[in-house]
Design a protein around this motif. Structure first.
Motif, PDB file in Angstrom:
ATOM      1  N   ASP A  25       0.837  -1.209   0.000  1.00 25.94           N
ATOM      2  CA  ASP A  25       0.000   0.000   0.000  1.00 25.94           C
ATOM      3  C   ASP A  25       0.874   1.262   0.000  1.00 25.94           C
ATOM      4  OD1 ASP A  25      -1.922  -1.933   0.405  1.00 25.94           O
ATOM      5  OD2 ASP A  25      -2.349  -1.378   2.478  1.00 25.94           O
ATOM      6  N   GLY A  35       0.626   2.671  -3.592  1.00 25.31           N
ATOM      7  CA  GLY A  35      -0.566   3.493  -3.465  1.00 25.31           C
ATOM      8  C   GLY A  35      -0.420   4.925  -3.977  1.00 25.31           C
ATOM      9  N   PRO A  36       0.572   5.673  -3.502  1.00 26.43           N
ATOM     10  CA  PRO A  36       0.696   7.076  -3.940  1.00 26.43           C
ATOM     11  C   PRO A  36       0.878   7.202  -5.456  1.00 26.43           C
ATOM     12  CG  PRO A  36       1.996   6.701  -1.959  1.00 26.43           C
ATOM     13  CD  PRO A  36       1.525   5.350  -2.416  1.00 26.43           C
ATOM     14  N   TRP A  53      -2.472   6.399  -7.221  1.00 32.20           N
ATOM     15  CA  TRP A  53      -3.381   7.530  -7.013  1.00 32.20           C
ATOM     16  C   TRP A  53      -3.051   8.673  -7.981  1.00 32.20           C
ATOM     17  CZ3 TRP A  53      -7.636   9.162  -4.333  1.00 32.20           C
ATOM     18  CH2 TRP A  53      -7.807  10.536  -4.205  1.00 32.20           C
ATOM     19  N   ALA A  90      10.174   9.075   0.310  1.00 31.63           N
ATOM     20  CA  ALA A  90       8.986   9.096   1.167  1.00 31.63           C
ATOM     21  C   ALA A  90       8.566   7.680   1.547  1.00 31.63           C
ATOM     22  CB  ALA A  90       7.849   9.824   0.445  1.00 31.63           C
ATOM     23  N   LEU A 102     -11.695  15.012  -6.186  1.00 30.68           N
ATOM     24  CA  LEU A 102     -10.476  15.433  -5.508  1.00 30.68           C
ATOM     25  C   LEU A 102     -10.530  16.777  -4.808  1.00 30.68           C
ATOM     26  CD1 LEU A 102      -7.773  14.366  -8.117  1.00 30.68           C
ATOM     27  CD2 LEU A 102      -8.793  13.043  -6.288  1.00 30.68           C
ATOM     28  N   GLN A 114     -10.694  16.890  -0.854  1.00 32.08           N
ATOM     29  CA  GLN A 114      -9.507  16.366  -0.187  1.00 32.08           C
ATOM     30  C   GLN A 114      -8.278  17.208  -0.470  1.00 32.08           C
ATOM     31  OE1 GLN A 114      -9.261  11.958  -0.434  1.00 32.08           O
ATOM     32  NE2 GLN A 114     -11.176  12.166  -1.542  1.00 32.08           N
ATOM     33  N   ASP A 166       5.250  20.380  -0.873  1.00 27.78           N
ATOM     34  CA  ASP A 166       4.293  20.396  -1.985  1.00 27.78           C
ATOM     35  C   ASP A 166       2.980  19.696  -1.603  1.00 27.78           C
ATOM     36  OD1 ASP A 166       2.964  20.168  -4.438  1.00 27.78           O
ATOM     37  OD2 ASP A 166       4.250  18.532  -5.146  1.00 27.78           O
ATOM     38  N   GLY A 201       0.519  18.796  -3.426  1.00 30.16           N
ATOM     39  CA  GLY A 201       0.145  17.751  -4.390  1.00 30.16           C
ATOM     40  C   GLY A 201       0.767  16.418  -4.018  1.00 30.16           C
ATOM     41  N   ARG A 202       2.093  16.436  -3.773  1.00 33.47           N
ATOM     42  CA  ARG A 202       2.763  15.205  -3.342  1.00 33.47           C
ATOM     43  C   ARG A 202       2.176  14.747  -1.998  1.00 33.47           C
ATOM     44  NH1 ARG A 202       6.969  18.113  -5.512  1.00 33.47           N
ATOM     45  NH2 ARG A 202       8.555  17.104  -6.796  1.00 33.47           N
ATOM     46  N   ASP A 227      -0.959  12.705  -2.481  1.00 40.14           N
ATOM     47  CA  ASP A 227      -0.632  11.345  -2.942  1.00 40.14           C
ATOM     48  C   ASP A 227      -0.202  10.469  -1.766  1.00 40.14           C
ATOM     49  OD1 ASP A 227      -0.936  12.650  -5.350  1.00 40.14           O
ATOM     50  OD2 ASP A 227       1.185  12.610  -5.890  1.00 40.14           O
ATOM     51  N   LEU A 228       0.663  11.013  -0.894  1.00 40.22           N
ATOM     52  CA  LEU A 228       1.237  10.214   0.195  1.00 40.22           C
ATOM     53  C   LEU A 228       0.206   9.880   1.268  1.00 40.22           C
ATOM     54  CD1 LEU A 228       4.658  12.073   0.631  1.00 40.22           C
ATOM     55  CD2 LEU A 228       4.261   9.847  -0.456  1.00 40.22           C
ATOM     56  N   VAL A 276      -3.438  10.010   0.923  1.00 43.65           N
ATOM     57  CA  VAL A 276      -4.650   9.323   0.481  1.00 43.65           C
ATOM     58  C   VAL A 276      -4.351   8.093  -0.390  1.00 43.65           C
ATOM     59  CG1 VAL A 276      -6.835   9.622  -0.750  1.00 43.65           C
ATOM     60  CG2 VAL A 276      -5.946  11.487   0.627  1.00 43.65           C
ATOM     61  N   GLY A 277      -3.216   8.119  -1.106  1.00 44.40           N
ATOM     62  CA  GLY A 277      -2.893   7.037  -2.043  1.00 44.40           C
ATOM     63  C   GLY A 277      -2.935   5.635  -1.445  1.00 44.40           C
ATOM     64  N   PRO A 278      -2.203   5.389  -0.342  1.00 41.71           N
ATOM     65  CA  PRO A 278      -2.190   4.028   0.220  1.00 41.71           C
ATOM     66  C   PRO A 278      -3.582   3.545   0.635  1.00 41.71           C
ATOM     67  CG  PRO A 278      -0.362   5.318   1.093  1.00 41.71           C
ATOM     68  CD  PRO A 278      -1.239   6.286   0.333  1.00 41.71           C
ATOM     69  N   TYR A 337      -6.550   4.557  -0.562  1.00 43.08           N
ATOM     70  CA  TYR A 337      -7.350   4.321  -1.765  1.00 43.08           C
ATOM     71  C   TYR A 337      -6.972   2.986  -2.404  1.00 43.08           C
ATOM     72  CZ  TYR A 337      -9.520   4.976  -6.316  1.00 43.08           C
ATOM     73  OH  TYR A 337     -10.279   4.797  -7.439  1.00 43.08           O
ATOM     74  N   TRP A 338      -5.653   2.779  -2.528  1.00 45.07           N
ATOM     75  CA  TRP A 338      -5.160   1.526  -3.108  1.00 45.07           C
ATOM     76  C   TRP A 338      -5.714   0.319  -2.347  1.00 45.07           C
ATOM     77  CZ3 TRP A 338      -2.307  -0.515  -7.056  1.00 45.07           C
ATOM     78  CH2 TRP A 338      -1.776  -1.795  -6.863  1.00 45.07           C
ATOM     79  N   ALA A 342       6.471   9.950   5.905  1.00 46.33           N
ATOM     80  CA  ALA A 342       6.650  10.217   4.471  1.00 46.33           C
ATOM     81  C   ALA A 342       6.604  11.721   4.202  1.00 46.33           C
ATOM     82  CB  ALA A 342       5.574   9.488   3.668  1.00 46.33           C
TER      83      ALA A 342
END
Lengths: 200, 200
Positions: free
Chosen positions: A164, A168-169, A172, A192, B133, B136, B158, B160-161, B164-165, B167-169, B171-172, B196
């Motif tokens: 994940d 994941g990131p 996404w 990260a 998006l 969030q 940032d 944006g990054r 990703d860090l 919410v990404g995991p 969501y995945w 991260a």
């Protein structure tokens, strides 16, 4: 003036069989882009490939089997064996490969589409999941195992959570948000992810 | 013996208008589950809700506008203002809210379906992206800003990054892998995300 020798026929037939397989693969990607998985038919694929339906069924038993085979190949495309000797190197190699795979024109369309089908038809959830995840799961599990052996990650670090955190990131960003990552993104994500993994 | 006062008629009408809106919303979720976004029609929604098509069109100008309105509401469901006073507290609050939103029965089906449509019709990519998006993105940007102000994150981190860090995991795991997270998952993800983010 020699006539074609018998030797050439089998070789030609083998080439032809490969050509047909390749034509079918190409047709599948074109059909997926044009009409999507749900509306795609073996008939349409065969027509676009310029072959008979039986040529398709001889190779794959169903539309789902065909697409999962191709998608699985894309998902596993260039997946590295974790062999760099460091957690950071292994994570960077995996993210570089995954970044190429997820930028494949088909990935950002067909993966969400397969997830839709899986949500609607629970009986295909397992094969879809396997095609999308098995390759990456295996690589991440091995990366974690070797990092634990080197003392870079704590004993008992969970490979599921690790997957994940690593993939994941990127998924996404490339498949959901679909905004172009900034320069140095894979490097930043690598640092990260390694920091995140160390909390496992 | 008083007859109904004139005051009550408008109140009743207002209740009815809200009932109709609610019936339409419920019908949309049922239709999405039954036939999916691509095959869903305003006609089918109206039939299921027991209202006329004009009742739907009076509220939303198209099927897409209707679904994005509802999906946007689910995506933003309970999104917290970052007010805990610490980066870790803010990230935990966001992940807790996002975890509920992504477990909504519709999320794991309709989000991938909207992504499929967006990939096929570039003109809807922007509104789909915004519905999924914007909420969030705003919250994460504010979390990052406040963490920078407190000195918990470096100047220039940032957002944006960061999105990703964070919410990404999650969501995945919930939408792609769809395996039940282990106990303590949101806490573990919070610690991992904070580590991260500090590398940004």
């Amino acid at each position: 003036m020699s006539s074609p020798t018998p030797r050439r026929a089998p070789a030609g037939a083998a080439v032809l069989r490969e050509d047909v397989t390749e034509a079918i693969r190409a047709a599948v990607f074109e059909e997926l882009a044009a009409v999507g998985f749900a509306r795609m038919s073996i008939e349409g694929i065969a027509r676009r490939a310029g072959v008979g339906k039986t040529a398709v069924y001889r190779r794959w038993k169903s539309k789902l089997a065909l697409v999962l085979d191709l998608v699985g190949a894309v998902a596993a495309q260039g997946l590295p064996a974790p062999a760099t000797g460091s957690l950071e190197g292994d994570v960077r190699a995996l993210l570089t490969a995954a970044s190429h795979a997820l930028r494949h024109p088909i990935a950002s369309q067909v993966i969400p589409e397969l997830l839709v089908e899986a949500a609607r038809q629970p009986e295909i959830a397992a094969p879809v999941r396997a095609a999308l995840l098995d390759g990456q799961e295996g690589v991440v599990a091995q990366i974690v195992r070797e990092a634990v052996a080197r003392g870079e990650l704590p004993e008992g670090a969970d490979p599921g959570r690790a997957l994940d955190l690593v993939v994941g990131p990127l998924y996404w960003r490339l498949v959901v948000a679909r905004t172009e990552p900034p320069a140095g993104y894979v490097d930043d994500l690598t640092r990260a992810a390694v920091a995140a993994l160390r909390t496992l």
